[in-house]
Design a protein around this motif. Structure first.
Motif, short mmCIF file in Angstrom:
data_model
loop_
_atom_site.label_atom_id
_atom_site.label_comp_id
_atom_site.label_asym_id
_atom_site.label_seq_id
_atom_site.Cartn_x
_atom_site.Cartn_y
_atom_site.Cartn_z
N ARG A 6 0.84 -1.20 0.00
CA ARG A 6 0.00 0.00 0.00
C ARG A 6 0.88 1.25 0.00
N HIS A 8 0.65 5.20 1.11
CA HIS A 8 -0.11 6.21 1.85
C HIS A 8 0.26 7.63 1.44
N ASN A 9 1.48 7.80 0.94
CA ASN A 9 1.94 9.11 0.47
C ASN A 9 2.78 8.90 -0.78
N GLU A 15 7.99 4.62 0.55
CA GLU A 15 6.58 4.85 0.85
C GLU A 15 5.72 3.60 0.66
N LEU A 57 -5.87 8.28 -1.50
CA LEU A 57 -4.82 7.61 -0.74
C LEU A 57 -5.42 7.05 0.54
N PRO A 58 -4.92 5.90 1.03
CA PRO A 58 -3.90 5.06 0.43
C PRO A 58 -4.48 4.21 -0.71
#
Length: 325
Positions: A6, A8-9, A15, A57-58
């Motif tokens: 995954r 998230h940013n 990341e 996101l995510p």
């Protein structure tokens, strides 16, 4: 509980997180898959960095996978639990399990295993539309293909060779040049040591190319245009070195009434009929031995971040896949 990679940013490989996720039961028109293998493609980098932003996101990375159907939603015809399938397109393949629209997956021929399927769907269907739809390559075609030793490049060299084309490929090392030649590339140019425009002129006796296939982007523009004969076609289908800067449309006229297209696989397999036609053609090329899929790197899915580092450092050749336990 199944796991997935995954983001998230937006940012670098750091990341990417290996997390447990819930996989809902398939909705109407969907099936649930248990992945056996997942493909790595440069578009995954664009998604991770935000060059191609996602709706929210995510999100789970990945656009290509192969596995078994474990559940079938309401209204799905032609697919059953236990079917071997593969796909390219809907994001979310960096996962042990997922649900996906049933009309985006295709059944695998018995001769094609999961690992080969995961390595070939996106790259192979990309090559199919490039050589058969975007520009119809044939025995009279003289073409330039950048990154000829990459995953798409090695498939393209084989496929174009089977079509009888003259293929000029650019590569970044002698080793990659040998690999491209071994897969049907007629002429190889090491762009680190040679000016590829001058070498194209030499190879073609000044006649230049009918079509240039360019997934590199910033580093090969506008030089790619100088490799085209009048009314030639520049196919810009990737940005491995960065985005192409804004194009001065007048340059196309000045350099010989050139054509430019920026295609995507999604537009060429938008309908179910187009997807089936494209996949069937690819399967036929592979099962008849005209195209061999080179899986040159494998990683556990949980180590996807390292695979991204290697891909961006141009340490990979051919296709790369993730193995799912």
């Amino acid at each position: 509980m199944p796991h997935a990679i995954r983001v998230h940013n937006y940012g670098g490989p750091e990341e990417m997180r290996w997390e447990s996720v819930e996989v809902p039961a398939p909705g109407p028109g969907e099936v649930t898959l248990r992945h056996k293998a997942v493909g790595l493609n440069y578009i995954d980098v664009y998604h991770r960095t935000g060059l191609y932003p996602q709706p929210s996101l995510p999100f789970t990375l990945g656009t290509e996978g192969a596995g078994e159907v474990t559940a079938v939603g309401e209204g799905v015809n032609g697919l059953s639990v236990g079917d071997r399938v593969a796909y390219a397109g809907p994001i979310g393949s960096y996962s042990e399990e997922r649900s996906i629209p049933a009309d985006r997956v295709v059944k695998l021929p018995a001769e094609i295993d999961f690992q080969t399927a995961a390595a070939m769907m996106l790259q192979g269907m990309t090559v199919r539309y490039l050589l058969r739809k975007t520009y119809e390559v044939g025995p009279e075609t003289v073409m330039l293909f950048h990154a000829a030793a990459g995953g798409v490049g090695l498939i393209a060299c084989q496929w174009a060779s089977a079509l009888g084309a003259t293929i000029i490929g650019t590569v970044g090392s002698a080793e990659k040049g040998a690999l491209a030649r071994a897969h049907g590339c007629t002429h190889v140019i090491n762009y680190r040591e040679e000016d590829f425009v001058e070498r194209v002129r030499e190879i073609t006796g000044g006649a230049l190319c009918d079509v240039v296939y360019d997934s590199v982007g910033k580093d090969t523009y506008p030089a790619s245009l100088d490799c085209l004969k009048p009314r030639g076609l520049w196919v810009s289908f990737g940005n491995a070195s960065g985005k192409v800067p804004p194009v001065d449309i007048g340059m196309l006229a000045a350099k010989g009434s050139l054509f430019l297209t920026r295609p995507s696989l999604a537009a060429y397999i938008a309908t179910r009929a187009e997807l089936e036609e494209t996949a069937t053609d690819l399967f036929n090329m592979v099962t008849t031995g005209k195209v061999k899929i080179n899986i040159n790197q494998t990683y556990p899915l949980s180590e996807a971040a390292q695979a991204h580092r290697d891909l961006e450092a141009r340490k990979t050749t051919g296709s790369t896949i993730f193995l799912v336990d």
